[in-house]
Write a protein that holds these residues in place. Structure first.
Motif, PDB file in Angstrom:
ATOM      1  N   GLU A  72     -42.160 -20.989 -24.440  1.00 15.09           N
ATOM      2  CA  GLU A  72     -42.703 -19.907 -25.000  1.00 15.09           C
ATOM      3  C   GLU A  72     -42.560 -20.850 -26.328  1.00 15.09           C
ATOM      4  O   GLU A  72     -43.380 -20.067 -27.531  1.00 15.09           O
ATOM      5  CB  GLU A  72     -41.536 -18.893 -24.856  1.00 15.09           C
ATOM      6  CG  GLU A  72     -42.348 -18.538 -23.457  1.00 15.09           C
ATOM      7  CD  GLU A  72     -43.405 -17.643 -23.468  1.00 15.09           C
ATOM      8  OE1 GLU A  72     -44.377 -18.038 -24.229  1.00 15.09           O
ATOM      9  OE2 GLU A  72     -43.748 -17.020 -21.576  1.00 15.09           O
ATOM     10  N   GLY A  73     -42.407 -21.714 -26.665  1.00 10.32           N
ATOM     11  CA  GLY A  73     -42.879 -22.256 -27.891  1.00 10.32           C
ATOM     12  C   GLY A  73     -41.810 -21.763 -29.193  1.00 10.32           C
ATOM     13  O   GLY A  73     -41.681 -22.287 -30.386  1.00 10.32           O
ATOM     14  N   LEU A  74     -40.875 -21.190 -28.671  1.00 11.11           N
ATOM     15  CA  LEU A  74     -40.189 -20.501 -29.496  1.00 11.11           C
ATOM     16  C   LEU A  74     -38.717 -21.671 -30.213  1.00 11.11           C
ATOM     17  O   LEU A  74     -37.863 -21.931 -31.406  1.00 11.11           O
ATOM     18  CB  LEU A  74     -38.789 -19.659 -29.122  1.00 11.11           C
ATOM     19  CG  LEU A  74     -38.211 -18.943 -30.463  1.00 11.11           C
ATOM     20  CD1 LEU A  74     -38.012 -18.130 -31.614  1.00 11.11           C
ATOM     21  CD2 LEU A  74     -37.015 -17.574 -29.505  1.00 11.11           C
ATOM     22  N   LEU A  75     -37.850 -22.516 -29.058  1.00 11.57           N
ATOM     23  CA  LEU A  75     -37.156 -23.746 -29.306  1.00 11.57           C
ATOM     24  C   LEU A  75     -37.541 -24.878 -28.917  1.00 11.57           C
ATOM     25  O   LEU A  75     -38.566 -24.983 -27.973  1.00 11.57           O
ATOM     26  CB  LEU A  75     -36.245 -23.093 -28.669  1.00 11.57           C
ATOM     27  CG  LEU A  75     -35.218 -21.879 -28.874  1.00 11.57           C
ATOM     28  CD1 LEU A  75     -33.910 -21.421 -28.001  1.00 11.57           C
ATOM     29  CD2 LEU A  75     -34.315 -21.535 -30.675  1.00 11.57           C
ATOM     30  N   ASP A  76     -37.953 -25.880 -29.733  1.00 12.05           N
ATOM     31  CA  ASP A  76     -38.178 -26.820 -29.526  1.00 12.05           C
ATOM     32  C   ASP A  76     -36.308 -28.002 -29.252  1.00 12.05           C
ATOM     33  O   ASP A  76     -35.589 -27.479 -29.456  1.00 12.05           O
ATOM     34  CB  ASP A  76     -39.075 -28.309 -30.654  1.00 12.05           C
ATOM     35  CG  ASP A  76     -38.948 -28.904 -30.009  1.00 12.05           C
ATOM     36  OD1 ASP A  76     -38.995 -29.792 -28.635  1.00 12.05           O
ATOM     37  OD2 ASP A  76     -39.915 -29.979 -31.163  1.00 12.05           O
ATOM     38  N   PHE A  77     -36.604 -29.431 -28.840  1.00 18.02           N
ATOM     39  CA  PHE A  77     -35.320 -30.124 -28.602  1.00 18.02           C
ATOM     40  C   PHE A  77     -35.191 -31.154 -28.379  1.00 18.02           C
ATOM     41  O   PHE A  77     -36.084 -31.273 -28.614  1.00 18.02           O
ATOM     42  CB  PHE A  77     -34.405 -29.319 -26.750  1.00 18.02           C
ATOM     43  CG  PHE A  77     -35.059 -29.792 -25.580  1.00 18.02           C
ATOM     44  CD1 PHE A  77     -35.071 -30.987 -25.563  1.00 18.02           C
ATOM     45  CD2 PHE A  77     -35.897 -29.495 -25.070  1.00 18.02           C
ATOM     46  CE1 PHE A  77     -35.544 -31.880 -24.613  1.00 18.02           C
ATOM     47  CE2 PHE A  77     -36.901 -29.459 -24.363  1.00 18.02           C
ATOM     48  CZ  PHE A  77     -36.091 -30.616 -24.135  1.00 18.02           C
ATOM     49  N   ASP A  78     -33.804 -31.608 -28.414  1.00 15.70           N
ATOM     50  CA  ASP A  78     -34.253 -33.787 -28.430  1.00 15.70           C
ATOM     51  C   ASP A  78     -32.771 -33.260 -28.163  1.00 15.70           C
ATOM     52  O   ASP A  78     -31.780 -33.121 -28.442  1.00 15.70           O
ATOM     53  CB  ASP A  78     -34.094 -33.879 -30.265  1.00 15.70           C
ATOM     54  CG  ASP A  78     -34.284 -35.339 -30.199  1.00 15.70           C
ATOM     55  OD1 ASP A  78     -34.354 -36.345 -29.837  1.00 15.70           O
ATOM     56  OD2 ASP A  78     -33.237 -35.734 -31.242  1.00 15.70           O
ATOM     57  N   ILE A  79     -32.492 -34.720 -27.246  1.00 16.08           N
ATOM     58  CA  ILE A  79     -31.603 -34.928 -26.189  1.00 16.08           C
ATOM     59  C   ILE A  79     -30.850 -36.422 -26.524  1.00 16.08           C
ATOM     60  O   ILE A  79     -31.893 -37.173 -26.987  1.00 16.08           O
ATOM     61  CB  ILE A  79     -31.442 -34.862 -25.103  1.00 16.08           C
ATOM     62  CG1 ILE A  79     -32.068 -33.225 -23.849  1.00 16.08           C
ATOM     63  CG2 ILE A  79     -30.948 -35.463 -24.158  1.00 16.08           C
ATOM     64  CD1 ILE A  79     -32.807 -33.428 -23.207  1.00 16.08           C
ATOM     65  N   VAL A 114     -39.199 -12.945 -30.424  1.00 17.30           N
ATOM     66  CA  VAL A 114     -37.819 -13.769 -31.324  1.00 17.30           C
ATOM     67  C   VAL A 114     -37.021 -12.976 -30.272  1.00 17.30           C
ATOM     68  O   VAL A 114     -35.673 -13.224 -29.454  1.00 17.30           O
ATOM     69  CB  VAL A 114     -37.759 -13.232 -32.666  1.00 17.30           C
ATOM     70  CG1 VAL A 114     -36.052 -13.868 -32.509  1.00 17.30           C
ATOM     71  CG2 VAL A 114     -38.686 -14.690 -33.118  1.00 17.30           C
ATOM     72  N   PRO A 115     -36.798 -11.392 -30.459  1.00 19.26           N
ATOM     73  CA  PRO A 115     -35.296 -10.790 -29.586  1.00 19.26           C
ATOM     74  C   PRO A 115     -34.746 -10.645 -28.519  1.00 19.26           C
ATOM     75  O   PRO A 115     -34.044 -11.412 -27.743  1.00 19.26           O
ATOM     76  CB  PRO A 115     -35.186  -9.109 -29.724  1.00 19.26           C
ATOM     77  CG  PRO A 115     -35.781  -9.210 -31.518  1.00 19.26           C
ATOM     78  CD  PRO A 115     -37.583 -10.684 -31.509  1.00 19.26           C
ATOM     79  N   GLU A 116     -36.623 -10.676 -27.477  1.00 23.91           N
ATOM     80  CA  GLU A 116     -36.507 -11.042 -25.677  1.00 23.91           C
ATOM     81  C   GLU A 116     -36.416 -12.300 -25.925  1.00 23.91           C
ATOM     82  O   GLU A 116     -35.629 -12.622 -24.297  1.00 23.91           O
ATOM     83  CB  GLU A 116     -38.091 -10.727 -25.444  1.00 23.91           C
ATOM     84  CG  GLU A 116     -37.517 -10.218 -24.088  1.00 23.91           C
ATOM     85  CD  GLU A 116     -39.224  -9.911 -23.968  1.00 23.91           C
ATOM     86  OE1 GLU A 116     -39.024 -10.046 -22.682  1.00 23.91           O
ATOM     87  OE2 GLU A 116     -39.849  -9.219 -24.600  1.00 23.91           O
ATOM     88  N   LEU A 117     -36.875 -13.295 -26.015  1.00 23.48           N
ATOM     89  CA  LEU A 117     -36.597 -14.723 -25.770  1.00 23.48           C
ATOM     90  C   LEU A 117     -35.518 -15.639 -26.013  1.00 23.48           C
ATOM     91  O   LEU A 117     -35.119 -16.149 -25.330  1.00 23.48           O
ATOM     92  CB  LEU A 117     -37.641 -15.957 -26.970  1.00 23.48           C
ATOM     93  CG  LEU A 117     -39.230 -15.399 -26.036  1.00 23.48           C
ATOM     94  CD1 LEU A 117     -39.921 -16.115 -27.393  1.00 23.48           C
ATOM     95  CD2 LEU A 117     -39.762 -16.121 -24.566  1.00 23.48           C
ATOM     96  N   MET A 118     -34.752 -15.265 -27.372  1.00 18.12           N
ATOM     97  CA  MET A 118     -33.577 -15.679 -27.502  1.00 18.12           C
ATOM     98  C   MET A 118     -32.659 -14.405 -26.653  1.00 18.12           C
ATOM     99  O   MET A 118     -31.453 -15.732 -26.465  1.00 18.12           O
ATOM    100  CB  MET A 118     -32.875 -14.842 -29.277  1.00 18.12           C
ATOM    101  CG  MET A 118     -34.420 -15.656 -29.973  1.00 18.12           C
ATOM    102  SD  MET A 118     -33.770 -17.674 -29.300  1.00 18.12           S
ATOM    103  CE  MET A 118     -32.083 -17.879 -29.152  1.00 18.12           C
TER     104      MET A 118
END
Length: 214
Positions: free
Chosen positions: A193-200, A140-144
């Motif tokens: 990497e699947g840590l965040l999903d999104f909606d537009i 998490v820290p690296e991806l963020m």
């Protein structure tokens, strides 16, 4: 646990000290069926309540999404206080939306009231939702950090109107002026990497609501 605490520190550190409350009025497919006259009356009261809260300087930003629903951004740090303000909204009283409250920390574009005359504009509204589990918590820290670095690169385009986060592990929003290629968000390392999903969504709001030039 150490990785989680580091993530909270890293992502929270980039936020401003200003905290607000953002309210999502989500489309409610199972809302009660009402006659057009009833719906018109409810929405008339809904808009009147928006004006009242803005005049009281409680509500800073409000705008609908294309296809239904919308968001409010309130000048408060208390979810309970904002929940109390929402109780007078006829649309909320009549269950016209699924209501979600989140603390909001702006990092780019400080929400503000717009004075008359108001000019409406359209932005691309991206919501990031986080998915943290045992398999990815150590990353998490690296991806963020990569996520924030990626947003910093997008900001160089000059098209970002506003950006901010919710609770330290609950995602955030990105508001962009102009057309957005979905692939730009899909290329975000934290999304890949699947840590965040999104909606537009397409969002309608008063121009200047985040300090951008009118």
């Amino acid at each position: 646990m150490r990785a989680m605490l580091l993530f909270i520190f890293l992502w929270g550190k980039a936020a401003t000290a200003q905290q607000m409350v953002i309210v999502f009025l989500h489309h409610k497919p199972d809302k009660p069926e009402l006659a057009k006259e009833q719906i018109d009356k409810i929405m008339e009261g809904h808009f009147a309540n928006i004006k009242k809260l803005a005049n009281e300087r409680k509500l800073l930003v409000a705008g609908p999404f294309e296809g239904g629903g919308g968001i409010f951004i309130f000048n408060s740090t208390s979810l309970d206080e904002v929940e109390g303000w929402l109780k007078d909204d006829p649309g909320v009283q009549n269950n016209r939306w699924n209501v979600e409250l989140q603390p909001y920390r702006p990092r780019t574009g400080l929400p503000r009231l717009v004075s008359e005359p108001i000019q409406m504009t359209t932005y691309q509204f991206i919501r990031f939702s986080s998915y943290i589990a045992k398999f990815n918590v150590n990353d998490v820290p690296e991806l963020m950090k990569k996520h924030d670095d990626y947003l910093a690169e997008i900001k160089k385009s000059g098209n970002i109107v506003a950006e901010g986060i919710f609770n330290d592990t609950d995602g955030g929003i990105l508001i962009i002026n102009g057309d957005l290629d979905k692939k730009v968000i899909e290329s975000d390392p934290a999304v890949r990497e699947g840590l965040l999903d999104f909606d537009i969504k397409k969002w309608f709001v008063a121009k200047g609501a985040f300090g951008e030039s009118r």
